[in-house]
Design an enzyme around this catalytic site. Structure first.
Site, PDB file in Angstrom:
ATOM      1  N   GLY A   1     -15.313 -20.212 -11.666  1.00  0.00           N
ATOM      2  CA  GLY A   1     -15.709 -21.000 -10.499  1.00  0.00           C
ATOM      3  C   GLY A   1     -16.313 -20.161  -9.393  1.00  0.00           C
ATOM      4  O   GLY A   1     -17.167 -20.633  -8.641  1.00  0.00           O
ATOM      5  N   SER A   2     -15.882 -18.894  -9.299  1.00  0.00           N
ATOM      6  CA  SER A   2     -16.370 -18.079  -8.177  1.00  0.00           C
ATOM      7  C   SER A   2     -17.833 -17.712  -8.346  1.00  0.00           C
ATOM      8  O   SER A   2     -18.601 -17.705  -7.386  1.00  0.00           O
ATOM      9  CB  SER A   2     -15.541 -16.790  -8.067  1.00  0.00           C
TER      10      SER A   2
ATOM     11  N   GLU B   1     -17.819 -27.889   3.656  1.00  0.00           N
ATOM     12  CA  GLU B   1     -16.663 -28.023   2.758  1.00  0.00           C
ATOM     13  C   GLU B   1     -15.524 -27.129   3.253  1.00  0.00           C
ATOM     14  O   GLU B   1     -14.354 -27.515   3.249  1.00  0.00           O
ATOM     15  CB  GLU B   1     -17.079 -27.637   1.333  1.00  0.00           C
TER      16      GLU B   1
ATOM     17  N   ILE C   1     -17.589 -34.001  -6.723  1.00  0.00           N
ATOM     18  CA  ILE C   1     -18.600 -32.959  -6.896  1.00  0.00           C
ATOM     19  C   ILE C   1     -18.087 -31.950  -7.918  1.00  0.00           C
ATOM     20  O   ILE C   1     -16.928 -31.522  -7.849  1.00  0.00           O
ATOM     21  CB  ILE C   1     -18.971 -32.290  -5.555  1.00  0.00           C
ATOM     22  N   ALA C   2     -18.931 -31.619  -8.870  1.00  0.00           N
ATOM     23  CA  ALA C   2     -18.493 -30.759  -9.976  1.00  0.00           C
ATOM     24  C   ALA C   2     -19.363 -29.507 -10.065  1.00  0.00           C
ATOM     25  O   ALA C   2     -20.520 -29.577 -10.473  1.00  0.00           O
ATOM     26  CB  ALA C   2     -18.558 -31.540 -11.290  1.00  0.00           C
TER      27      ALA C   2
ATOM     28  N   PRO D   1     -14.899 -24.200 -16.943  1.00  0.00           N
ATOM     29  CA  PRO D   1     -13.753 -23.468 -17.502  1.00  0.00           C
ATOM     30  C   PRO D   1     -13.993 -21.948 -17.495  1.00  0.00           C
ATOM     31  O   PRO D   1     -13.059 -21.169 -17.298  1.00  0.00           O
ATOM     32  CB  PRO D   1     -13.657 -24.004 -18.934  1.00  0.00           C
TER      33      PRO D   1
ATOM     34  N   PRO E   1     -20.426 -24.473   4.011  1.00  0.00           N
ATOM     35  CA  PRO E   1     -19.730 -24.330   5.297  1.00  0.00           C
ATOM     36  C   PRO E   1     -18.998 -25.612   5.706  1.00  0.00           C
ATOM     37  O   PRO E   1     -17.868 -25.557   6.195  1.00  0.00           O
ATOM     38  CB  PRO E   1     -20.853 -23.974   6.278  1.00  0.00           C
TER      39      PRO E   1
END
Ligand SMILES: Cc1cc2nc3c(=O)[nH]c(=O)nc-3n(C[C@H](O)[C@H](O)[C@H](O)COP(=O)(O)OP(=O)(O)OC[C@H]3O[C@@H](n4cnc5c(N)ncnc54)[C@H](O)[C@@H]3O)c2cc1C
Length: 390
Positions: free
Chosen positions: A139-140, A255, A131-132, A136, A253
């Site tokens: 991410g948050s 994950e 899963i992506a 770069p 949740p």
């Protein structure tokens, strides 16, 4: 043998079938994967064959209904598998993502056609899932992703890049977060299920990212340059365009719970290893465990582990009933991973210099633990999610 300090404790959700599964998983990791551990670390990714073997044994997609090739179980079965993987010290197969996350998205949101197309391959190990979300640029802040998918006839044309993608080097099936409407924040995000291979036009895998831990599991960059994805591969079907952010929020949740399962298993393993070492190693004419400080430290670690186990099991039970809410899952991810890093560090200290050598599993566990506070949403973001409901 029970972990010291957990004697007599059993998760309230445990049934005899879970014990059989645990034994099967333990045998698979110990007999078939661990003998290759050094080679897998050097190559930086698992063997595809090990996914297939896990599939043959029925260890993939444990919570996927049998009609789609899965085990017909629920999250408790996935939890047992992941617990055993960590307890055995196996770190190559990206099962937490493959089974714990990717199959969950397909199960919950996939159309009937999508489930039939992809779940059997994930369950028998012919497909490796990833899963992506992270890019770069960040991410948050998921709302700010920049990878875009522009509709062109019956396809989306995808351009952008992702980084830190677990299973990224081997993945054949990718759940990809994209912007289908770049003028929107969260409501412009969609999830595409992409069939990727080394000869897929417009798709390229980047380098394997060189990490301080988790050396046998692949983490990679992925690049998309006008890669075409059929519109029928939009997760949930065309009417769901723009709902990707809400799909992710609903799945995160689980994950985070998956990360918590690994955290508690690591604590248990660290305590087991440290207690055994403290009984066998002597200093000043007596075993380490006879020294008061060692006893106190191990008592603290065992207590933290037991309390963590109980919190985790409560979250697993809630999740099995469909009642695990976002702040509780965030609390679990935050507290269990903080606990993992603390317990593993204290246990490493008991090994003295040997604890700093990679020959000893506790050293690897120390390096592997650190990322738990970072991925799945950083622990700072977890505090934000918890604070919002206070
Ligand atoms: C080994 C590994 C595997 C991974 N696997 C995957 C994967 O399979 N798929 C995937 O999509 N991603 C994956 N990730 C990426 C991971 O989820 C991100 O690294 C993480 O979400 C943080 O994003 P970032 O690295 O861009 O940090 P940033 O978002 O740039 O954050 C940097 C720092 O700022 C802090 N910060 C940011 N916003 C706030 C705020 N509002 N308040 C306070 N502090 C804040 C963060 O907590 C962090 O400490 C993986 C990462 C690693 C290292």
């Amino acid at each position: 043998m029970p972990t010291p300090g957990l004697d007599g404790y059993a998760p309230p959700w445990l049934k005899p079938e879970h014990d059989d599964l645990a034994e099967l998983a333990r045998d698979f990791f110990t007999d078939q994967v661990l003998p290759h551990a050094e080679r897998l670390e050097r190559q930086g990714h698992p063997d595809r064959e090990h996914y297939r073997r896990a599939g043959e044994l029925g260890l993939l997609g444990l919570s996927v209904p049998e009609e789609y090739g899965g085990g017909g179980g629920d999250f408790t079965h996935e939890a047992v598998l992941l617990h055993e993987q960590t307890m055995c010290g196996e770190g190559s197969l990206g099962l937490a993502v493959h089974s714990g996350i990717v199959t969950g998205y397909l199960r919950h949101y996939g159309t009937e056609e999508q489930k039939r197309r992809w779940l059997p391959g994930l369950c028998d190990g012919d497909l490796v899932g990833a899963i992506a979300m992270t890019e770069p640029g960040g991410g948050s802040d998921l709302q700010a992703i920049r990878t875009r998918a522009v509709r062109d006839g019956d396809d989306y044309v995808v351009t952008g890049s992702k980084t830190f993608i677990t299973n990224g080097a081997l993945a054949d099936l990718l759940i990809l977060a994209v912007k289908t409407d770049t003028s929107q924040g969260a409501s412009g995000i969609s999830l595409l299920v992409c069939e990727i291979g080394d000869d897929t036009p417009g798709f390229q895998r980047g380098r394997l990212i060189d990490k301080i831990g988790l050396h046998a599991n692949d983490t990679a960059e992925l690049f998309f340059d006008e890669m075409r994805v059929p519109v029928t591969h939009l997760l949930g079907g065309a009417e769901n365009e723009g709902s990707g952010f809400f799909q992710m929020m609903a799945q995160l949740p689980q994950e985070r719970l998956v990360i918590g399962v690994g955290a508690v298993a690591a604590m248990q393993r660290a305590v087991e290893l440290a207690v055994a070492y403290a009984k066998e190693r002597t200093a000043f004419g007596k075993p380490l465990i006879a020294h008061q400080n060692t006893r106190m430290v191990l008592a603290e670690c065992a207590t933290r582990t037991r309390a963590s186990r109980i919190f985790l099991d409560d979250c697993i039970a809630r999740h099995s009933r469909g009642e695990l809410d976002v702040p509780t899952a965030a609390m679990a991810k935050l507290w269990l991973t903080e606990g993992q890093c603390e317990v593993v560090d204290k246990c490493l200290q008991i090994f003295g210099g040997y604890g700093y050598t990679t020959e000893y599993p506790i050293a690897r566990m120390y390096a592997d633990a650190r990322v738990q506070k970072i991925y799945g949403g950083t622990n700072e973001i977890m505090k934000e999610l918890i604070a919002r409901v206070l």
